[in-house]
Design an enzyme around this catalytic site. Sequence first.
Site, PDB file in Angstrom:
ATOM      1  N   ASP A 177       0.832  -1.224   0.000  1.00 52.33           N
ATOM      2  CA  ASP A 177       0.000   0.000   0.000  1.00 52.33           C
ATOM      3  C   ASP A 177       0.859   1.265   0.000  1.00 52.33           C
ATOM      4  OD1 ASP A 177       0.962  -0.107   2.617  1.00 52.33           O
ATOM      5  OD2 ASP A 177      -1.001   0.061   3.577  1.00 52.33           O
ATOM      6  N   TYR A 227      12.164   2.677  -0.841  1.00 53.52           N
ATOM      7  CA  TYR A 227      11.471   1.372  -0.870  1.00 53.52           C
ATOM      8  C   TYR A 227      10.178   1.460  -1.674  1.00 53.52           C
ATOM      9  CZ  TYR A 227       8.223  -2.265   0.647  1.00 53.52           C
ATOM     10  OH  TYR A 227       7.276  -3.272   0.657  1.00 53.52           O
ATOM     11  N   SER A 228       9.295   2.402  -1.298  1.00 55.86           N
ATOM     12  CA  SER A 228       7.987   2.433  -1.967  1.00 55.86           C
ATOM     13  C   SER A 228       8.124   2.850  -3.428  1.00 55.86           C
ATOM     14  CB  SER A 228       7.004   3.331  -1.217  1.00 55.86           C
ATOM     15  OG  SER A 228       7.513   4.620  -1.031  1.00 55.86           O
ATOM     16  N   LYS A 259       9.040  -0.248  -5.305  1.00 56.51           N
ATOM     17  CA  LYS A 259       7.872  -1.138  -5.455  1.00 56.51           C
ATOM     18  C   LYS A 259       6.905  -0.550  -6.497  1.00 56.51           C
ATOM     19  CE  LYS A 259       6.943  -4.441  -3.475  1.00 56.51           C
ATOM     20  NZ  LYS A 259       7.283  -5.874  -3.713  1.00 56.51           N
ATOM     21  N   LYS A 282      11.345  -4.988  11.969  1.00 57.20           N
ATOM     22  CA  LYS A 282      10.055  -4.327  11.794  1.00 57.20           C
ATOM     23  C   LYS A 282       9.457  -4.053  13.172  1.00 57.20           C
ATOM     24  CE  LYS A 282      10.589  -4.955   7.357  1.00 57.20           C
ATOM     25  NZ  LYS A 282      10.338  -6.169   6.642  1.00 57.20           N
ATOM     26  N   ILE A 340      10.411   4.450  19.643  1.00 56.10           N
ATOM     27  CA  ILE A 340       9.247   4.936  18.882  1.00 56.10           C
ATOM     28  C   ILE A 340       9.666   6.186  18.109  1.00 56.10           C
ATOM     29  CG2 ILE A 340       6.871   5.833  19.063  1.00 56.10           C
ATOM     30  CD1 ILE A 340       7.037   3.015  20.001  1.00 56.10           C
ATOM     31  N   TYR A 388      20.071   2.538  15.495  1.00 52.67           N
ATOM     32  CA  TYR A 388      19.448   3.176  16.658  1.00 52.67           C
ATOM     33  C   TYR A 388      20.398   4.038  17.477  1.00 52.67           C
ATOM     34  CZ  TYR A 388      15.322   0.650  15.299  1.00 52.67           C
ATOM     35  OH  TYR A 388      14.243   0.208  14.567  1.00 52.67           O
TER      36      TYR A 388
HETATM   37  P1  NAD Z   1      11.082 -10.188   3.865  1.00 55.24           P
HETATM   38  O1  NAD Z   1      12.137  -9.133   3.842  1.00 55.24           O
HETATM   39  O2  NAD Z   1      10.738 -10.860   5.131  1.00 55.24           O
HETATM   40  O3  NAD Z   1      11.453 -11.325   2.806  1.00 55.24           O
HETATM   41  C1  NAD Z   1      11.994 -11.049   1.544  1.00 55.24           C
HETATM   42  C2  NAD Z   1      12.555 -12.359   0.982  1.00 55.24           C
HETATM   43  O4  NAD Z   1      13.075 -12.078  -0.328  1.00 55.24           O
HETATM   44  C3  NAD Z   1      13.714 -12.940   1.797  1.00 55.24           C
HETATM   45  O5  NAD Z   1      13.551 -14.317   1.959  1.00 55.24           O
HETATM   46  C4  NAD Z   1      14.943 -12.620   0.970  1.00 55.24           C
HETATM   47  O6  NAD Z   1      15.998 -13.575   1.116  1.00 55.24           O
HETATM   48  C5  NAD Z   1      14.364 -12.654  -0.451  1.00 55.24           C
HETATM   49  N1  NAD Z   1      15.167 -11.825  -1.372  1.00 55.24           N
HETATM   50  C6  NAD Z   1      15.582 -10.555  -1.182  1.00 55.24           C
HETATM   51  N2  NAD Z   1      16.323 -10.154  -2.243  1.00 55.24           N
HETATM   52  C7  NAD Z   1      16.349 -11.187  -3.108  1.00 55.24           C
HETATM   53  C8  NAD Z   1      16.939 -11.393  -4.385  1.00 55.24           C
HETATM   54  N3  NAD Z   1      17.687 -10.441  -4.964  1.00 55.24           N
HETATM   55  N4  NAD Z   1      16.746 -12.574  -5.019  1.00 55.24           N
HETATM   56  C9  NAD Z   1      15.994 -13.559  -4.431  1.00 55.24           C
HETATM   57  N5  NAD Z   1      15.447 -13.432  -3.217  1.00 55.24           N
HETATM   58  C10 NAD Z   1      15.614 -12.259  -2.565  1.00 55.24           C
HETATM   59  O7  NAD Z   1       9.805  -9.489   3.204  1.00 55.24           O
HETATM   60  P2  NAD Z   1       8.255  -9.659   3.541  1.00 55.24           P
HETATM   61  O8  NAD Z   1       7.894  -8.721   4.616  1.00 55.24           O
HETATM   62  O9  NAD Z   1       7.938 -11.098   3.652  1.00 55.24           O
HETATM   63  O10 NAD Z   1       7.638  -9.083   2.181  1.00 55.24           O
HETATM   64  C11 NAD Z   1       7.438  -9.939   1.051  1.00 55.24           C
HETATM   65  C12 NAD Z   1       6.825  -9.130  -0.080  1.00 55.24           C
HETATM   66  O11 NAD Z   1       5.586  -8.578   0.340  1.00 55.24           O
HETATM   67  C13 NAD Z   1       7.681  -7.954  -0.529  1.00 55.24           C
HETATM   68  O12 NAD Z   1       7.577  -7.859  -1.935  1.00 55.24           O
HETATM   69  C14 NAD Z   1       7.046  -6.745   0.143  1.00 55.24           C
HETATM   70  O13 NAD Z   1       7.235  -5.582  -0.617  1.00 55.24           O
HETATM   71  C15 NAD Z   1       5.579  -7.174   0.157  1.00 55.24           C
HETATM   72  N6  NAD Z   1       4.765  -6.608   1.260  1.00 55.24           N
HETATM   73  C16 NAD Z   1       5.179  -6.700   2.553  1.00 55.24           C
HETATM   74  C17 NAD Z   1       4.358  -6.223   3.569  1.00 55.24           C
HETATM   75  C18 NAD Z   1       4.763  -6.314   5.031  1.00 55.24           C
HETATM   76  O14 NAD Z   1       4.067  -5.761   5.880  1.00 55.24           O
HETATM   77  N7  NAD Z   1       5.820  -7.031   5.377  1.00 55.24           N
HETATM   78  C19 NAD Z   1       3.137  -5.632   3.253  1.00 55.24           C
HETATM   79  C20 NAD Z   1       2.750  -5.533   1.904  1.00 55.24           C
HETATM   80  C21 NAD Z   1       3.577  -6.040   0.914  1.00 55.24           C
HETATM   81  O1  DAU Z   2       2.404  -0.933   4.532  1.00 59.52           O
HETATM   82  C1  DAU Z   2       3.076  -2.064   4.074  1.00 59.52           C
HETATM   83  C2  DAU Z   2       4.536  -1.986   4.449  1.00 59.52           C
HETATM   84  O2  DAU Z   2       4.606  -2.152   5.848  1.00 59.52           O
HETATM   85  C3  DAU Z   2       5.394  -3.010   3.726  1.00 59.52           C
HETATM   86  O3  DAU Z   2       5.376  -2.762   2.347  1.00 59.52           O
HETATM   87  C4  DAU Z   2       6.836  -2.973   4.241  1.00 59.52           C
HETATM   88  O4  DAU Z   2       7.595  -4.017   3.641  1.00 59.52           O
HETATM   89  C5  DAU Z   2       6.807  -3.174   5.742  1.00 59.52           C
HETATM   90  O5  DAU Z   2       8.125  -3.063   6.251  1.00 59.52           O
HETATM   91  C6  DAU Z   2       5.890  -2.146   6.412  1.00 59.52           C
HETATM   92  O6  DAU Z   2       6.454  -0.805   6.341  1.00 59.52           O
HETATM   93  P1  DAU Z   2       6.433   0.199   7.607  1.00 59.52           P
HETATM   94  O7  DAU Z   2       7.512   1.173   7.434  1.00 59.52           O
HETATM   95  O8  DAU Z   2       5.058   0.686   7.859  1.00 59.52           O
HETATM   96  O9  DAU Z   2       6.784  -0.900   8.783  1.00 59.52           O
HETATM   97  P2  DAU Z   2       7.758  -0.814  10.053  1.00 59.52           P
HETATM   98  O10 DAU Z   2       7.469  -2.014  10.882  1.00 59.52           O
HETATM   99  O11 DAU Z   2       9.156  -0.531   9.678  1.00 59.52           O
HETATM  100  O12 DAU Z   2       7.203   0.471  10.831  1.00 59.52           O
HETATM  101  C7  DAU Z   2       5.863   0.537  11.271  1.00 59.52           C
HETATM  102  C8  DAU Z   2       5.674   1.898  11.919  1.00 59.52           C
HETATM  103  O13 DAU Z   2       6.440   1.944  13.131  1.00 59.52           O
HETATM  104  C9  DAU Z   2       6.172   3.062  11.075  1.00 59.52           C
HETATM  105  O14 DAU Z   2       5.322   4.170  11.285  1.00 59.52           O
HETATM  106  C10 DAU Z   2       7.567   3.359  11.628  1.00 59.52           C
HETATM  107  C11 DAU Z   2       7.426   2.982  13.098  1.00 59.52           C
HETATM  108  N1  DAU Z   2       8.648   2.459  13.756  1.00 59.52           N
HETATM  109  C12 DAU Z   2       9.319   1.445  13.153  1.00 59.52           C
HETATM  110  C13 DAU Z   2      10.442   0.915  13.726  1.00 59.52           C
HETATM  111  C14 DAU Z   2      11.214  -0.201  13.046  1.00 59.52           C
HETATM  112  C15 DAU Z   2       9.035   2.952  14.990  1.00 59.52           C
HETATM  113  O15 DAU Z   2       8.395   3.853  15.552  1.00 59.52           O
HETATM  114  N2  DAU Z   2      10.143   2.411  15.565  1.00 59.52           N
HETATM  115  C16 DAU Z   2      10.881   1.427  14.985  1.00 59.52           C
HETATM  116  O16 DAU Z   2      11.916   1.004  15.560  1.00 59.52           O
END
Ligand code: NAD
Ligand code: DAU
Length: 350
Positions: free
Chosen positions: A132, A156-157, A160, A195, A212, A347
């Site tokens: 999103d 990142y975004s 994507k 995360k 935070i 950090y």
């Molecule tokens: P993650 O970081 O936990 O896992 C990513 C995986 O991709 C790992 O296993 C890593 O080894 C593999 N990878 C990275 N680079 C690579 C490369 N060059 N070749 C082959 N493998 C590679 O990520 P996640 O949180 O599981 O997210 C998975 C997908 O879902 C991503 O595309 C992310 O953008 C999307 N997504 C994540 C969230 C979220 O909240 N985590 C939400 C929405 C969409």
């Molecule tokens: O919305 C989907 C996305 O959610 C995915 O596409 C990403 O792969 C995933 O990492 C996640 O992104 P966020 O940046 O929202 O997630 P994160 O867990 O890093 O952070 C969640 C919120 O918490 C954000 O507002 C930043 C804050 N944060 C994060 C960390 C790591 C803190 O306040 N302290 C922290 O140490």
Amino acid sequence: MKKILITGGAGFIGSHVVRLFTETYPNYHIYNLDALTYAGNLENLKDIEQKSNYTFLKADITDADKMNALFTEYNFDGVIHLAAESHVDRSISDPLAFIKTNILGTVNLLNAANESWKDNMDNKLFYHISTDEVYGSLGETGLFTETTAYDPRSPYSSSKASSDHLVRAYHHTYGMPIVISNCSNNYGPNQFPEKLIPLSINNIKNKKPIPIYGKGENIRDWLYVIDHARAIDLIYHQGKNGETYNIGGINEWTNIDLIHKLCEVMDKKLGRKEGESAELITFVKDRAGHDMRYAIDANKLTSELGWQPSLQFEEGIEKTVDWYLANEEWLNNIISGDYEKYYNKQYSER
Ligand code: NAD
Ligand code: DAU
């Protein structure tokens, strides 16, 4: 037997998708392609690695020749593409890694699929898993729909968003059958502790400060990872060619309220006195370009394909905490070595 390539299957969401598909579809062979970066962990799939319909392929999607060779060798019928660099903070310190994997890697897969499928695209599908965050940041009201204009604001975004555009371009230009889904924040077992939720669980457990960013007022829409995997299953099988589906938890929390909730759950689970874990909350320097609010309108998925999240947040967060407390070894294997270096760099500067 259908051959499905799942990329990034050793990661957080990918491992749940691989498990769901190998268990639900014994008539599919699932190929899990993963480079095993810092985020990839085969421990996530220990319980299914012996299954006869599962094969692990260690490969990097930035290697075009390798992608072509694998498509030639296996003739995949479908792709579910999750492999990505996924952490916003890392994209701020190293954007190029995100450009390489998320953009170039996606193009390599699209090219390999296109070459392999070009004579007959019937019953083929390239399913791209997106986020999103491509829609940017919301104010106090409103929701992201499938027609919200793209407005990515972090490396990142942006990477994507770029990959989403390329997937659509291959659909329009070469006739490749595709679907895309854009999901909100996932939480649950096996998430890497960089995360917010798993990082905080680990810190609370070890009585370390919970960092935070800013004032903790940013809002995220949280979805239990298995509900995301269920949505992916549904979209893979019933999504319409060329369409996009938003997936979300209908579950918005400010970061600070979420962490208070987590502290409450952990105090109970760890037998600590009420309020003890919340004392660890520490406000630190904000994330650069920190998006204020994400929230998803998942009506299209609900009304067209009948998907609903199965878990309430209270239940999901308890299950998540239980999993991390029961899987100390999984966590301990990660939090030594490179993780410690990353954590200190990330950090100590805040
Ligand atoms: P993650 O970081 O936990 O896992 C990513 C995986 O991709 C790992 O296993 C890593 O080894 C593999 N990878 C990275 N680079 C690579 C490369 N060059 N070749 C082959 N493998 C590679 O990520 P996640 O949180 O599981 O997210 C998975 C997908 O879902 C991503 O595309 C992310 O953008 C999307 N997504 C994540 C969230 C979220 O909240 N985590 C939400 C929405 C969409
Ligand atoms: O919305 C989907 C996305 O959610 C995915 O596409 C990403 O792969 C995933 O990492 C996640 O992104 P966020 O940046 O929202 O997630 P994160 O867990 O890093 O952070 C969640 C919120 O918490 C954000 O507002 C930043 C804050 N944060 C994060 C960390 C790591 C803190 O306040 N302290 C922290 O140490």
